[in-house]
Design a protein around this motif. Structure first.
Motif, mmCIF file in Angstrom:
data_model
loop_
_atom_site.group_PDB
_atom_site.id
_atom_site.type_symbol
_atom_site.label_atom_id
_atom_site.label_comp_id
_atom_site.label_asym_id
_atom_site.label_seq_id
_atom_site.Cartn_x
_atom_site.Cartn_y
_atom_site.Cartn_z
ATOM 1 N N ILE A 120 0.760 -1.156 0.061
ATOM 2 C CA ILE A 120 0.019 -0.013 -0.066
ATOM 3 C C ILE A 120 0.883 1.193 0.184
ATOM 4 O O ILE A 120 0.720 2.177 -0.637
ATOM 5 C CB ILE A 120 -0.801 -0.095 1.272
ATOM 6 C CG1 ILE A 120 -1.861 -1.160 1.249
ATOM 7 C CG2 ILE A 120 -1.728 1.219 1.290
ATOM 8 C CD1 ILE A 120 -2.708 -1.313 2.559
ATOM 9 N N ALA A 157 0.171 3.273 -3.144
ATOM 10 C CA ALA A 157 -0.875 4.552 -3.387
ATOM 11 C C ALA A 157 -0.180 5.830 -2.878
ATOM 12 O O ALA A 157 0.357 5.852 -1.442
ATOM 13 C CB ALA A 157 -1.996 4.033 -2.253
ATOM 14 N N TYR A 179 -11.285 -2.028 3.015
ATOM 15 C CA TYR A 179 -11.487 -0.576 2.905
ATOM 16 C C TYR A 179 -9.827 -0.121 3.798
ATOM 17 O O TYR A 179 -9.450 -0.794 4.657
ATOM 18 C CB TYR A 179 -12.445 -0.093 3.696
ATOM 19 C CG TYR A 179 -13.700 -0.299 3.111
ATOM 20 C CD1 TYR A 179 -14.109 0.841 1.972
ATOM 21 C CD2 TYR A 179 -14.638 -1.142 3.513
ATOM 22 C CE1 TYR A 179 -15.493 0.590 1.505
ATOM 23 C CE2 TYR A 179 -15.986 -1.120 2.891
ATOM 24 C CZ TYR A 179 -16.276 -0.200 1.954
ATOM 25 O OH TYR A 179 -17.288 -0.257 1.319
ATOM 26 N N ILE A 222 -9.271 -1.012 -1.571
ATOM 27 C CA ILE A 222 -8.045 -1.469 -2.134
ATOM 28 C C ILE A 222 -8.313 -3.193 -2.181
ATOM 29 O O ILE A 222 -8.764 -3.970 -1.427
ATOM 30 C CB ILE A 222 -6.741 -1.291 -1.227
ATOM 31 C CG1 ILE A 222 -6.550 0.054 -0.945
ATOM 32 C CG2 ILE A 222 -5.757 -2.157 -1.728
ATOM 33 C CD1 ILE A 222 -5.346 0.509 -0.200
ATOM 34 N N ASN A 223 -7.907 -3.608 -3.644
ATOM 35 C CA ASN A 223 -8.187 -5.003 -3.948
ATOM 36 C C ASN A 223 -6.739 -5.448 -4.425
ATOM 37 O O ASN A 223 -6.081 -4.923 -5.102
ATOM 38 C CB ASN A 223 -9.011 -5.055 -4.957
ATOM 39 C CG ASN A 223 -9.158 -6.413 -5.625
ATOM 40 O OD1 ASN A 223 -9.020 -6.510 -6.959
ATOM 41 N ND2 ASN A 223 -9.216 -7.647 -4.753
ATOM 42 N N VAL A 224 -6.154 -6.734 -3.951
ATOM 43 C CA VAL A 224 -5.055 -7.005 -4.096
ATOM 44 C C VAL A 224 -5.212 -8.515 -4.853
ATOM 45 O O VAL A 224 -5.802 -9.206 -4.136
ATOM 46 C CB VAL A 224 -3.996 -7.184 -2.893
ATOM 47 C CG1 VAL A 224 -2.596 -7.652 -3.526
ATOM 48 C CG2 VAL A 224 -3.827 -5.928 -2.298
ATOM 49 N N TYR A 252 -8.381 1.133 -5.677
ATOM 50 C CA TYR A 252 -7.021 0.641 -6.207
ATOM 51 C C TYR A 252 -7.146 -0.722 -6.291
ATOM 52 O O TYR A 252 -7.758 -1.662 -5.516
ATOM 53 C CB TYR A 252 -5.767 0.875 -5.132
ATOM 54 C CG TYR A 252 -5.380 2.178 -5.092
ATOM 55 C CD1 TYR A 252 -4.235 2.415 -5.633
ATOM 56 C CD2 TYR A 252 -5.946 3.143 -4.155
ATOM 57 C CE1 TYR A 252 -3.773 3.719 -5.606
ATOM 58 C CE2 TYR A 252 -5.376 4.438 -4.068
ATOM 59 C CZ TYR A 252 -4.266 4.643 -4.800
ATOM 60 O OH TYR A 252 -3.978 5.917 -4.781
ATOM 61 N N THR A 253 -6.672 -1.284 -7.564
ATOM 62 C CA THR A 253 -6.826 -2.706 -7.642
ATOM 63 C C THR A 253 -5.289 -3.131 -8.110
ATOM 64 O O THR A 253 -4.861 -2.641 -8.855
ATOM 65 C CB THR A 253 -7.730 -3.279 -8.774
ATOM 66 O OG1 THR A 253 -7.687 -4.694 -8.899
ATOM 67 C CG2 THR A 253 -7.672 -2.481 -10.105
ATOM 68 N N ILE A 254 -4.768 -4.075 -7.440
ATOM 69 C CA ILE A 254 -3.075 -4.258 -7.406
ATOM 70 C C ILE A 254 -2.848 -5.663 -7.868
ATOM 71 O O ILE A 254 -3.395 -6.605 -7.116
ATOM 72 C CB ILE A 254 -2.597 -3.912 -6.022
ATOM 73 C CG1 ILE A 254 -2.608 -2.563 -5.639
ATOM 74 C CG2 ILE A 254 -0.777 -4.135 -6.234
ATOM 75 C CD1 ILE A 254 -2.164 -2.266 -4.164
#
Length: 317
Positions: A40, A44, A109, A123-125, A168-170
């Motif tokens: 993160i 970000a 979140y 945020i999605n990983v 955010y998608t990582i």
């Protein structure tokens, strides 16, 4: 002939189960706050000036959901009380191999400082260990779109679109496309005014970031790439990896982090063994001798012979 076919089918099923178990454990490790925090902070901008401890203890909002929130339209945002603070979902495909909905790997979140207030982002990983047949960037945009659209009636109600959370998608790719080196690539929205001089505030269109990270065994100068390689791809022992994490990244592992990494380390070794067995079977099919099988896998000739014997197979004379 039928017996040989059944044996090959059994071997394939065993490899699939081992592969699936490793992937599941990798998701669990990714859901650990100590592992998430460096990702993160690096990806970000909202977290660039925030300490890892602050991200771990205060910025990750609630418990990350691991492999439970479906991607499919109508499934991501199931009915729930409007007072629910975190994304919650029920267990799906991570219980049965090859069944269930496609789900986000790790979804949570996060609250990031901005001026005197705190903004909420999603945020999605995602972890990707093999090079897919489809274009991964297109899939990443689909996931991002679902994370944006599913916020309606959960993060904002009716036409209150000002309540949309940034997404955010990582994507962590533990492979390198042919001819490429380790890389970190971002895809973000941009404002282009063709006619006139109209410009909106960046916060109104800066609503998503897609980051694709390819991690290989090539020399790395980026801190995050080195960290991810050490955690997920290194062949070090449990003790050596923990010492490197502490020495190179100042990370003193929590007990739950250490336990998760050790389990994944053992699974990784089992997965490598399955890959070596697959290599032996492929070489056997091509008429290669035991010496070539040993050289290709790093096993001793005796170990190769023992494995072939356990499978009732004989090398070509």
């Amino acid at each position: 002939m039928k017996r040989e076919g059944r044996r090959k089918q059994s071997q394939a099923a065993t490899y699939t189960e081992t592969d699936w178990t490793y992937d599941k454990q990798a998701k669990a490790v990714l859901g650990n706050r100590q592992i998430l925090a460096p990702i993160i902070k690096r990806v970000a901008p909202e977290f660039h000036d925030v300490s890892l401890e602050e991200i771990q203890d205060h910025c990750i909002d609630g418990e990350p959901q691991i492999g439970t929130v479906p991607v499919a339209p109508g499934k991501t945002n199931r009915k729930r009380q409007r007072t629910t603070q975190y994304i919650r979902g029920r267990q799906t495909e991570d219980s049965v191999i090859g069944e269930g909905w496609v789900t986000f790997d790790v979804l949570f979140y996060a609250k990031a400082p901005k001026s005197d207030e705190r903004i909420k982002i999603i945020i999605n990983v995602e972890a990707q260990r093999n090079n897919p047949k489809y274009n991964l960037t297109r899939r990443a945009f689909f996931y991002m779109s679902r994370l944006l659209s599913s916020q309606k009636e959960r993060d904002f109600v009716g036409e209150n679109y000002d309540g949309i959370c940034k997404v955010y998608t990582i994507w962590l790719c533990f492979y390198l496309p042919k001819g490429k080196k380790s890389s970190i690539t971002h895809y973000e929205p941009n404002e282009i005014c063709d006619v006139g001089d109209y410009h909106d505030n960046k916060e109104n269109y800066d609503l998503f970031n897609i980051t694709v990270i390819h991690i290989g065994n090539d020399e790395k100068t980026d801190t995050l790439l080195k960290f991810l390689h050490l955690v997920f791809m290194s062949r070090l022992s449990e003790r050596e990896r923990e010492e490197r994490l502490q020495k190179d990244f100042g990370m003193k592992l929590w007990d739950e982090t250490r336990e998760g990494l050790n389990v994944m380390c053992n699974l990784s070794q089992g997965l490598k063994d399955e890959e070596k067995k697959d290599t032996i079977l492929r070489l056997l099919k091509n008429g290669k001798g035991i010496d070539i099988m040993a050289a290709a896998t790093g096993w001793t000739i005796e170990r190769v012979q023992d494995y072939l014997k356990s499978q009732n197979l004989q090398p070509a004379q």
